[in-house]
Motif scaffolding. Sequence first.
Motif, mmCIF file in Angstrom:
data_model
loop_
_atom_site.group_PDB
_atom_site.id
_atom_site.type_symbol
_atom_site.label_atom_id
_atom_site.label_comp_id
_atom_site.label_asym_id
_atom_site.label_seq_id
_atom_site.Cartn_x
_atom_site.Cartn_y
_atom_site.Cartn_z
ATOM 1 N N VAL A 1 9.216 2.316 -1.535
ATOM 2 C CA VAL A 1 7.818 2.708 -1.468
ATOM 3 C C VAL A 1 7.232 2.843 -2.862
ATOM 4 O O VAL A 1 6.081 2.544 -3.135
ATOM 5 C CB VAL A 1 7.666 4.026 -0.671
ATOM 6 C CG1 VAL A 1 6.231 4.530 -0.762
ATOM 7 C CG2 VAL A 1 8.066 3.800 0.759
ATOM 8 N N GLU B 1 4.799 -0.251 5.749
ATOM 9 C CA GLU B 1 5.159 1.162 5.711
ATOM 10 C C GLU B 1 4.316 1.927 4.691
ATOM 11 O O GLU B 1 4.079 3.122 4.833
ATOM 12 C CB GLU B 1 6.646 1.305 5.373
ATOM 13 C CG GLU B 1 7.579 0.705 6.413
ATOM 14 C CD GLU B 1 7.918 1.676 7.542
ATOM 15 O OE1 GLU B 1 7.548 2.847 7.440
ATOM 16 O OE2 GLU B 1 8.552 1.240 8.515
ATOM 17 N N LYS B 2 3.868 1.244 3.638
ATOM 18 C CA LYS B 2 2.996 1.888 2.664
ATOM 19 C C LYS B 2 1.604 2.138 3.237
ATOM 20 O O LYS B 2 0.962 3.142 2.946
ATOM 21 C CB LYS B 2 2.853 1.014 1.415
ATOM 22 C CG LYS B 2 4.105 0.862 0.573
ATOM 23 C CD LYS B 2 3.804 -0.039 -0.616
ATOM 24 C CE LYS B 2 5.038 -0.274 -1.479
ATOM 25 N NZ LYS B 2 4.737 -1.143 -2.637
ATOM 26 N N LYS B 3 1.134 1.186 4.058
ATOM 27 C CA LYS B 3 -0.265 1.209 4.494
ATOM 28 C C LYS B 3 -0.476 1.943 5.816
ATOM 29 O O LYS B 3 -1.540 2.519 6.054
ATOM 30 C CB LYS B 3 -0.780 -0.230 4.621
ATOM 31 C CG LYS B 3 -2.271 -0.329 4.888
ATOM 32 C CD LYS B 3 -2.749 -1.760 4.755
ATOM 33 C CE LYS B 3 -4.246 -1.833 4.932
ATOM 34 N NZ LYS B 3 -4.774 -3.200 4.750
#
Length: 854
Positions: free
Chosen positions: A37, A194-196
């Motif tokens: 991340v 997964e970041k967004k």
Amino acid sequence: MRAQKLRRTVTALLGFTAFSALAGVLVAASLTPLVAVAGVTATNTVGIFDSLPEFIELGDQPQKNAIFAVEGVDAAGAPVYRQIAQVYDQNREEVGWDAVSQFLKDATVAGEDRRFYEHGGVDLPGVIRAAVENASGTSQSGASTLSMQLVKNIYIQDALQLPTDEARKAGIAAAQEATLDRKLKEMKLAIGLEKKYTKDEILLGYLNIAGFGGNNYGVQAAAQRYYGVSAADVTLAQAASLVAIVQEPGARGLDDPANYAANLERRDVILRNMFVEGTIDRAQLDEALAVPVDETTVVLAPYTNGCIAADPYATYFCDYVTALVPELESLGGTASERAANWKLGGYKLYTTLDLRLQTVAQDTVTAQAPATETRLALGAAAVSVQPGTGRILTMAQNTRFDNTELGGGPGTTSVNYTTDRPYGGSRGFQAGSTYKVFTLINWLQNGHGLNEVVDGNGRTVQQAAFANSCPNSSTGGGVEDGPFGGPWPFKNSSGERGSRSVMDATAASINGAYVSMGLQLDQCETKRIAQALGVHTANNVDDPATTDIVENQLGSNPSAIIGTNTVAPLTMAAAYAGIVNHGTYCAPVAVDSLTDADGVALPGQAHACSPAITSEAAATTAYALENAMARYAGNPRDGVPILGKTGTTDDFDQTWLMSSTTAVTTAVWFGNVSGKYDLTRYPGGINNRHTIAKPINAAANALYPGGAFDAPSAGLVSAPGIALPSLVGGSVENARSIVEGLGLVYSDGGQADSTAPAGTVVSPGDGTTVTRGSTVAVVTSNGALVDMPDLLGSEAGAASSTLTAAGFAEVKLVCVALGETEPGVGTVVSSNPAAGAAARTSDGATLGVGKAAC
């Protein structure tokens, strides 16, 4: 056996190599969830990873489109809609988080990615485990997390939106190919997801995009298809069985009973995983494991996709609307963009169809024209439009819609008889005498009147006698344009003879009269009038010169006067509506408005209206057609003003009735779909067009009451008369030449007693005015009369001799007492006939002779 063992070894080594490389990259980059991340890079090896794209959007997935029709109006008069069809490329209905059962969420995690809520998009322990298992030959695991599977599904969905089968197949293959590059890309994009997005958003995205066998995408469509329930209401066993499909839809999908055993095996694995994860207890596990996967638990709901599954009263209209998609500007800037957006779905189309009137039209057409008729390929259709807007209110035909590959058997077809070939496959039907209205308009716009009299006889005419300013096809004109040559024999359908007024000829639909009118007009102008009112042939043909699909142009050949062009009922309805609409044509409209997947309101089809003919000609044409409709059985006679025109082809194989109020225009066609059959031999004969139209017109008048038509132009009802030049005293030959040169009909009026020389014209007299096209009776002298000479004061004997010399058969002398003092004794004092009067010599004459006493 040795070969198989060798292949397994090679596969294992390749798998080990690939996954070792993946693991090496990830380890080198220190891609634990936290590091991933943070985007930390450590060595040159990570350069491979960094060069890949980082972000991917979840985006909108293909959804169902819904089509609505009017079923009534509310208290304020606003339309109330009912869904009549849903059309989709993929059977999918996206749902929100709360609309998905917790069983489905837990089963997905337990079955597809047990560490989903722990990793950052890539499960590094899973990658290493998969590499080891693949190397040992105990598994061919791909170590894909839910995030990675979502990435792959997004690429598959993108591929499915490509324009060609070849591109779609290539795109799907690329999204699934077993290469290191693809796997790295999938991992990188999973980390970007997964970041967004939150974990729950990713899980929901996966549940809405995943394929569940056949054409079922997303858990909502799958739950409805296989169990007839929503995704929120599935049981534990059903949830696990649905999730069991996603890894191998072809082998575990529930559309095929042969897949039940494989689905059960995978389902039970998922259930036990859920128990291990603690999302269900032992009692729930045992209860779910006891549920079989068979025909007792899988209840397939029928597909509801497409126009074949639409409201049975609206299937052909549904098909017409879907054919319009490339033209709906609200869907995009180009035809390809519109088609792509429609494929993506989520639109609601609110159409013009009025189910109240459509029900009457469909029931009537079906009853009057049984589609299973064996004596002929019997077809019938009725379509109604609204003057002033072009809105299509009805679209009915006697067959059942079926566009499946094998077809639905007798009485079914996918061909829409009411529309053109591009919108329903029909090549149209000869319009018959309904097409005469365009000659009538041309007649009126050229200053002629309804009360003019023309030759109504069936006969043979020379085609070269017709004016036609259209170029022929060799110079770029229409396929049947002039000039023309050769004789054209034609007849009147009922054998009518004699001259008729245009008004009467229109109501009785007399071919001879309309041919006579056509001989005084430019046929190309008649064609242009029809085109201005939106008329075109229903069929499209290949143009060998350009290899393009072009519209087959209307013919302006003389036989077009009586309706040889092939047109669609919808086309004729719109044209007649243009006449009613004061001469302004409005193109047909089927979609009033629409909303997109986000509920944003979008405009429907624009109302394309344009002046086509003069308002005076339109009003006078309507006046003539109202007079015609007064004679027809299709008139409901309910007090609402209505006009109409019948049409029948020469062979009686196609029949029509056009009818219109100021509010609704309806075209009814009843005839042969293919081949020839004389409809006068069919029960009800050509009268079937009226029995179909009458209840439709009555229902339309109740729902859309019309008013009075525009008043006709007095000058076009009774056009200015023709003042005859002097004919009296001339020869018969001269009179005939003058009469026929004025476009009038010469008639021998016989002889009359006259003082003029025998054989000379005595009638009509100077200053006589006659109606255009009328018959002029020319009367000649028989020379039987002479002018009585003035003999008063003449000596009696001399006067008698004069009359005898003039041819009088008998001359009588009578005494007239004057007295001795009165002058004139011995002379003529009176005569009968009187002096100057026209006298017949055979009748004799009497002269009064004066005497002093008698």
